[in-house]
Write a protein that holds these residues in place. Structure first.
Motif, mmCIF file in Angstrom:
data_model
loop_
_atom_site.group_PDB
_atom_site.id
_atom_site.type_symbol
_atom_site.label_atom_id
_atom_site.label_comp_id
_atom_site.label_asym_id
_atom_site.label_seq_id
_atom_site.Cartn_x
_atom_site.Cartn_y
_atom_site.Cartn_z
ATOM 1 N N TRP A 143 0.858 -1.188 0.000
ATOM 2 C CA TRP A 143 0.000 0.000 0.000
ATOM 3 C C TRP A 143 0.889 1.232 0.000
ATOM 4 O O TRP A 143 2.102 1.152 0.139
ATOM 5 N N GLY A 144 0.302 2.386 -0.118
ATOM 6 C CA GLY A 144 1.064 3.622 -0.049
ATOM 7 C C GLY A 144 0.132 4.804 0.005
ATOM 8 O O GLY A 144 -1.062 4.684 -0.231
ATOM 9 N N TYR A 145 0.689 5.976 0.335
ATOM 10 C CA TYR A 145 -0.160 7.160 0.443
ATOM 11 C C TYR A 145 0.687 8.412 0.286
ATOM 12 O O TYR A 145 1.913 8.400 0.493
ATOM 13 N N ARG A 146 0.024 9.473 -0.107
ATOM 14 C CA ARG A 146 0.667 10.786 -0.188
ATOM 15 C C ARG A 146 0.354 11.539 1.096
ATOM 16 O O ARG A 146 -0.804 11.722 1.457
ATOM 17 N N THR A 147 1.400 11.962 1.792
ATOM 18 C CA THR A 147 1.222 12.555 3.114
ATOM 19 C C THR A 147 0.511 13.891 3.024
ATOM 20 O O THR A 147 0.554 14.576 1.998
ATOM 21 N N SER A 148 -0.130 14.244 4.112
ATOM 22 C CA SER A 148 -0.859 15.508 4.167
ATOM 23 C C SER A 148 0.069 16.702 4.365
ATOM 24 O O SER A 148 -0.346 17.840 4.221
ATOM 25 N N SER A 149 1.327 16.454 4.712
ATOM 26 C CA SER A 149 2.272 17.549 4.967
ATOM 27 C C SER A 149 3.389 17.529 3.942
ATOM 28 O O SER A 149 4.429 16.962 4.160
ATOM 29 N N GLY A 150 3.194 18.125 2.818
ATOM 30 C CA GLY A 150 4.269 18.216 1.848
ATOM 31 C C GLY A 150 4.094 17.349 0.625
ATOM 32 O O GLY A 150 4.812 17.522 -0.349
ATOM 33 N N GLY A 151 3.204 16.418 0.657
ATOM 34 C CA GLY A 151 2.883 15.670 -0.552
ATOM 35 C C GLY A 151 3.824 14.543 -0.898
ATOM 36 O O GLY A 151 3.700 13.956 -1.965
#
Length: 581
Positions: free
Chosen positions: A83-91
């Motif tokens: 899995w993976g995700y784009r963080t809310s702080s900085g992308g």
């Protein structure tokens, strides 16, 4: 007049990639992303899932023509998935492992009635899905922020169905299928109540509801001696009753229900001509109404159509060339078009021609031969060729044309009544031309332009032998070899794109050897032994950088490394004890 059955099975899937990561908490709903770490300094882990299924079935004859059946299944799925995700702080993008702990339950009950003229089956089918891991919490040590990722929501579906057939005369038979399915997803959103995360005005559940209706009517008849007719009508409606709701106010982002109605009709006739000829002709008509929410044009990602029409014409000539040689030649033409496109919100994306709804003309020809040169040898030959032309209209981006070809030969040879040899070979090639033009934000200057000639080629060979070594011993072996090649012939415009670097080809090879032996212990009892070995080789670059090094999530993020082994193998050994009561 009654019976009961019990099934138990397990299936394991191992992810082919090795993950080197420093993330902690893998396998749980709470995972921690460490401070910035250089790639390849963490620990290697292997991801995978396990399915455990238990089934119980029961049947009872209530009379000579009536029977009752119940089938219950319970499947537990556990493990971890990439899995993976784009963080809310900085992308930046970080790696995570999705923890899976879900259960699917299915129930199928039905009554069967059958006599010489009339057959009928009616029943209920239900499906329930639930997960114990609803929300993953990811904490980033560097930024001190916390992100949340939701697992698939609990849902359920309930279906009533009725299928039947009636023989009006010895040469005329009608069939029908009716079903109605009510599916819902009304679980409370796992992120509901987390302060500052969701839109305060958003609902705490999407209250998802989809109702699916299916009606099928068919008729086969032979009105005169040499003519046979087949006709059917199919109606399929997916009615999405999920309410429109605003989830993200700024973008904006809505829950957008979509439904469609598809009506398909078919008429086909076969006429037997003199001298062993048969002429087959048919027409298929498909009309689809694709609805979408109103007043959400600012969220239309790609051009859309509300109506799609497709007509397919078929004609085929069959001939018995001799007592041991038969052949057929078929031609098909399909024409698809639809209503005017509804524009996408972004002018740059509005020039896309989506492949599934684009205008398309398809021509296909198929030639087949069945030859039995001797009593012991049989051969089958098949050739297919098709050509697609896509109408771009005002949308230049997407596929422009395509081509596909298939050649295959199958052979079977009987050495004697105990031993049989089979062999086959096939070659297929699929091509498509694609155009991509990027007009940029201003929609005035072409910033990027590329044309790609995509090609996939596959070659498969197989050889199988099985027979009886003795009165109680059966032996068999199968050898299969397959090679695929994907080519990306990218033609940039260097004056516009500034580069001319085509993507490298991908070659994959699979070799498989399967051996089995069956030994009869008694008249109703036997042992079976299986040995299967498979080797896989590939230079797939999906998880590699352009210099063919392993992909990493970057030194500015968690440094997780994805290691792709180009040469992998697996071996399966099985022993079965079979007793028939």
């Amino acid at each position: 007049d009654w019976g009961v059955g019990l099934d138990y099975g397990e299936m394991v899937r191992v992810d082919p990639y090795t993950i080197n990561t420093s993330i902690t908490g893998v396998g749980t709903e709470t995972q921690t992303v460490p401070s910035t770490i250089a790639p390849a300094t963490g620990a290697n882990i292997k991801l995978g899932t396990r399915r455990e299924k238990i089934g119980l079935n029961f049947f009872k004859y209530l009379g000579s023509n009536l029977s009752f059946h119940v089938d219950i299944k319970n499947e537990k799925k556990t493990g971890d998935r990439h899995w993976g995700y784009r963080t809310s702080s900085g992308g930046q993008v970080n790696f995570l492992a999705e923890p899976i702990d879900s259960t699917t339950r299915q129930l199928d009950t039905k009554l069967n009635y059958a006599d010489r003229q009339f057959q009928l089956t009616g029943g209920y089918y239900g499906s329930l899905y639930g997960t114990d891991n609803s929300l993953l919490t990811a904490t980033n040590i560097d930024t001190g922020t916390t992100d949340y990722l939701s697992s698939p929501l609990d849902n359920q579906a309930h279906q009533l169905y009725l299928n039947g057939g009636y023989s009006f005369t010895p040469t005329t038979r009608g069939t029908f299928r009716l079903s109605y399915t009510h599916a819902t997803m009304d679980e409370r959103l796992p992120t509901d109540g987390i302060l500052g995360l969701a839109n305060p005005a958003a609902p705490n559940s999407i209250n998802g509801e989809v109702n699916t209706s299916l009606v099928f009517l068919g008729l086969t008849t032979r009105p005169i001696k040499n003519l046979s007719l087949v006709t059917n009508l199919r109606y399929h409606e997916v009615d999405d009753q999920t309410p429109i709701s605003l989830i993200v106010p700024g973008e904006p982002v809505h829950v957008k229900p979509n439904g469609y109605k598809t009506v398909t009709a078919k008429l086909e006739g076969t006429y037997r001509l003199p001298d062993g000829y048969s002429l087959i002709a048919g027409i298929d008509q498909r009309n689809q109404d694709r609805t979408r929410p109103l007043n959400l044009d600012d969220e239309q990602i790609v051009p859309a159509r509300t109506d799609i029409d497709e007509t397919t014409y078929r004609i085929q000539l069959r001939k018995s060339l001799s007592e041991n040689l038969n052949g057929s030649l078929a031609f098909m033409r399909s024409e698809r078009d639809g209503s005017n496109y509804e524009a996408a919100d972004n002018p740059e994306e509005n020039v896309l021609n989506p492949i599934n709804i684009a205008d398309r003309d398809r021509n296909k020809v198929r030639l087949s031969l069945d030859w039995v040169p001797t009593y012991d040898l049989g051969l089958q030959f098949n050739y297919e060729y098709s050509r697609d032309e896509y109408g771009p209209g005002s949308n230049p981006n997407g596929l422009t044309d395509g081509r596909a070809m298939l050649l295959s030969v199958d052979a079977d040879y009987a050495f004697n009544k105990d031993w049989n040899l089979v062999a086959w070979a096939s070659w297929d090639e699929t091509e498509a031309s694609e155009r991509v033009t990027d007009f940029g934000a201003s929609f005035a200057i072409i910033e990027f332009e590329r044309e790609s000639d995509l090609k996939d080629t596959g070659t498969s060979l197989g050889l199988g032998l099985k027979g009886r070594a003795s009165l109680k011993l059966k032996l068999g072996a199968n050898l299969e070899w397959t090679r695929t090649k994907s080519q990306y012939d990218d033609n940039d415009d260097p004056g516009i794109s500034g580069s001319d670097i085509p993507l490298p080809n991908v070659k994959s090879t699979v070799a498989k050897l399967a051996l089995f032996a069956e030994y009869e212990l008694e008249k109703k009892t036997e042992l079976r032994f299986d040995l299967v070995h498979q080797n896989w080789r590939s230079n797939d670059w999906s998880w590699e950088f352009s210099d063919r090094t392993d992909f990493s999530y970057g030194t500015s993020s968690d440094g997780t490394l994805v290691i792709a082994d180009p040469n992998q193998s697996s071996t399966f050994v099985g022993v079965s004890y079979i007793h028939r009561f």
